[in-house]
Design a protein around this motif. Structure first.
Motif, mmCIF file in Angstrom:
data_model
loop_
_atom_site.group_PDB
_atom_site.id
_atom_site.type_symbol
_atom_site.label_atom_id
_atom_site.label_comp_id
_atom_site.label_asym_id
_atom_site.label_seq_id
_atom_site.Cartn_x
_atom_site.Cartn_y
_atom_site.Cartn_z
ATOM 1 N N ALA A 83 0.837 -1.208 0.000
ATOM 2 C CA ALA A 83 0.000 0.000 0.000
ATOM 3 C C ALA A 83 0.867 1.250 0.000
ATOM 4 N N GLY A 84 1.912 1.247 0.809
ATOM 5 C CA GLY A 84 2.808 2.394 0.853
ATOM 6 C C GLY A 84 3.554 2.576 -0.447
ATOM 7 N N ALA A 85 3.961 1.461 -1.059
ATOM 8 C CA ALA A 85 4.678 1.517 -2.329
ATOM 9 C C ALA A 85 3.820 2.151 -3.411
ATOM 10 N N GLN A 86 2.558 1.721 -3.500
ATOM 11 C CA GLN A 86 1.668 2.269 -4.515
ATOM 12 C C GLN A 86 1.397 3.747 -4.271
ATOM 13 N N ALA A 87 1.253 4.111 -3.010
ATOM 14 C CA ALA A 87 1.014 5.511 -2.675
ATOM 15 C C ALA A 87 2.219 6.367 -3.073
ATOM 16 N N PHE A 88 3.427 5.850 -2.866
ATOM 17 C CA PHE A 88 4.626 6.617 -3.234
ATOM 18 C C PHE A 88 4.724 6.764 -4.747
ATOM 19 N N VAL A 89 4.468 5.693 -5.480
ATOM 20 C CA VAL A 89 4.494 5.767 -6.948
ATOM 21 C C VAL A 89 3.466 6.790 -7.439
ATOM 22 N N ASN A 90 2.272 6.753 -6.859
ATOM 23 C CA ASN A 90 1.244 7.722 -7.242
ATOM 24 C C ASN A 90 1.708 9.151 -6.976
ATOM 25 N N TYR A 91 2.424 9.331 -5.881
ATOM 26 C CA TYR A 91 2.906 10.677 -5.538
ATOM 27 C C TYR A 91 3.969 11.136 -6.527
ATOM 28 N N VAL A 92 4.859 10.227 -6.919
ATOM 29 C CA VAL A 92 5.902 10.581 -7.898
ATOM 30 C C VAL A 92 5.264 11.019 -9.220
ATOM 31 N N LEU A 93 4.111 10.459 -9.550
ATOM 32 C CA LEU A 93 3.413 10.796 -10.789
ATOM 33 C C LEU A 93 2.516 12.021 -10.642
ATOM 34 N N SER A 94 2.474 12.611 -9.457
ATOM 35 C CA SER A 94 1.585 13.748 -9.198
ATOM 36 C C SER A 94 2.222 15.064 -9.635
ATOM 37 N N PRO A 95 1.403 16.120 -9.813
ATOM 38 C CA PRO A 95 1.935 17.437 -10.185
ATOM 39 C C PRO A 95 2.949 17.981 -9.173
ATOM 40 N N ALA A 96 2.754 17.688 -7.887
ATOM 41 C CA ALA A 96 3.674 18.196 -6.863
ATOM 42 C C ALA A 96 5.077 17.639 -7.071
ATOM 43 N N ALA A 97 5.175 16.345 -7.303
ATOM 44 C CA ALA A 97 6.486 15.728 -7.525
ATOM 45 C C ALA A 97 7.053 16.150 -8.875
ATOM 46 N N GLU A 98 6.187 16.292 -9.851
ATOM 47 C CA GLU A 98 6.643 16.739 -11.177
ATOM 48 C C GLU A 98 7.333 18.091 -11.097
ATOM 49 N N GLN A 99 6.816 18.968 -10.236
ATOM 50 C CA GLN A 99 7.417 20.286 -10.075
ATOM 51 C C GLN A 99 8.819 20.174 -9.472
ATOM 52 N N VAL A 100 8.982 19.284 -8.506
ATOM 53 C CA VAL A 100 10.303 19.073 -7.902
ATOM 54 C C VAL A 100 11.282 18.577 -8.960
ATOM 55 N N LEU A 101 10.842 17.641 -9.775
ATOM 56 C CA LEU A 101 11.693 17.093 -10.822
ATOM 57 C C LEU A 101 12.046 18.150 -11.865
ATOM 58 N N THR A 102 11.073 18.953 -12.230
ATOM 59 C CA THR A 102 11.316 20.021 -13.210
ATOM 60 C C THR A 102 12.319 21.029 -12.672
ATOM 61 N N ASN A 103 12.178 21.391 -11.405
ATOM 62 C CA ASN A 103 13.114 22.325 -10.779
ATOM 63 C C ASN A 103 14.535 21.779 -10.761
ATOM 64 N N ALA A 104 14.648 20.439 -10.709
ATOM 65 C CA ALA A 104 15.969 19.804 -10.677
ATOM 66 C C ALA A 104 16.580 19.709 -12.071
ATOM 67 N N GLY A 105 15.787 20.005 -13.108
ATOM 68 C CA GLY A 105 16.301 19.955 -14.465
ATOM 69 C C GLY A 105 15.797 18.791 -15.293
ATOM 70 N N PHE A 106 14.952 17.939 -14.701
ATOM 71 C CA PHE A 106 14.371 16.847 -15.479
ATOM 72 C C PHE A 106 13.329 17.384 -16.442
ATOM 73 N N GLN A 107 13.100 16.647 -17.502
ATOM 74 C CA GLN A 107 12.057 16.979 -18.469
ATOM 75 C C GLN A 107 10.849 16.081 -18.253
ATOM 76 N N LYS A 108 9.706 16.522 -18.712
ATOM 77 C CA LYS A 108 8.507 15.696 -18.601
ATOM 78 C C LYS A 108 8.603 14.511 -19.532
ATOM 79 N N PRO A 109 8.066 13.360 -19.112
ATOM 80 C CA PRO A 109 8.155 12.173 -19.962
ATOM 81 C C PRO A 109 7.278 12.311 -21.207
#
Length: 267
Positions: A241-267
């Motif tokens: 349950a925790g694993a799925q929740a974390f994966v869902n969070y990584v795919l969320s807009p909040a995590a996407e913003q962190v990744l973008t700020n770090a220099g990653f591009q959207k998939p």
């Protein structure tokens, strides 16, 4: 008359009972957890995430944000080269989530039957040439890495950043003999920051994270070696349950913003 009073009393008791039931139903409806709330979500306990070394800074922040949004959870990361992490998972290392820097390394896990569901891409990354501040060797392209006297660090071929480097060098028709081949991108970058080499091919995000110590030289051939980053819940995850929740969070807009700020591009 007595029968009439009994009827009145029974009617009053019945009405009171119905009112109480209606009140209980209303209270239950008003206190039920709302969709998306942490309360009652079942997400708690430790979550172990195996993640590519290039995700170190961004996933560390995402882990803190996830824990704040889900009290009772603790996210622990193991950062290393994706190939090494995939091998550990297939050998039975206990983990809940795998985030790879390339689909090829993820495929070794899915082919072994150790993934629960289909991996989903959450980011992509490109290479740059990392050089010491001021670029003392004046390296402006991949061909500069082949100049006499230039010491270069690359990732090992089985590591995603190493495989990407080979693609980029082939696209530029440049042959480079590295003085060292490292098992993850952070190790390759450290050779530059320590002054042991003149340049290294690393991800744009890693050069950005070390901007106080290195300069990043962009080159057009990096477009032919873009790495997609997939993530998946592992089949034998101790905390499904925790694993799925974390994966869902990584795919969320909040995590996407962190990744973008770090220099990653959207998939």
């Amino acid at each position: 008359m007595r029968a009439r009073w009994i009827s009145i009393v029974l009617a009053a008791v019945t009405a009171a009972s119905l009112t109480a039931c209606g009140s209980d139903s209303a209270n239950t409806a008003n206190t039920a957890p709302t969709a998306g709330s942490t309360s009652g979500s079942g997400v708690s306990g430790p979550i172990t995430v195996f993640a590519a070394a290039s995700l170190t800074e961004s996933f560390t922040q995402i882990g803190k944000d996830f824990e704040a949004a889900n009290p009772g959870t603790t996210v622990t990361f193991s950062f290393a080269g994706s190939s090494a992490l995939a091998t550990q998972i297939n050998q039975g290392a206990p983990a809940d989530v795998f985030a790879s820097a390339a689909p090829a390394n993820m495929k070794t896990v899915t082919d072994a039957g150790n993934a629960d569901g289909t991996p989903q891409n959450f980011a992509k990354n490109q290479l740059v040439i990392a050089v010491p501040k001021g670029n003392p060797k004046n390296i402006t392209s991949l061909s500069g890495l082949a100049q006499p006297g230039v010491k270069v660090a690359l990732c090992a071929p089985q590591v995603p950043c190493g495989a990407a480097a080979q693609k980029a060098l082939q696209a530029a028709n440049v042959q480079v003999t590295p003085v060292t081949q490292e098992q993850d991108v952070k190790a390759a970058l450290s050779k530059v920051t320590l002054g042991e080499v003149d340049a290294a091919l690393v991800y744009r995000t890693d050069a950005k994270a070390a901007a106080n110590d290195v300069d990043a030289v962009e080159f057009p051939e990096s477009a032919s070696a873009v790495n997609e980053y997939p993530i998946v819940v592992l089949k034998n995850a101790p905390n499904q349950a925790g694993a799925q929740a974390f994966v869902n969070y990584v795919l969320s807009p909040a995590a996407e913003q962190v990744l973008t700020n770090a220099g990653f591009q959207k998939p």
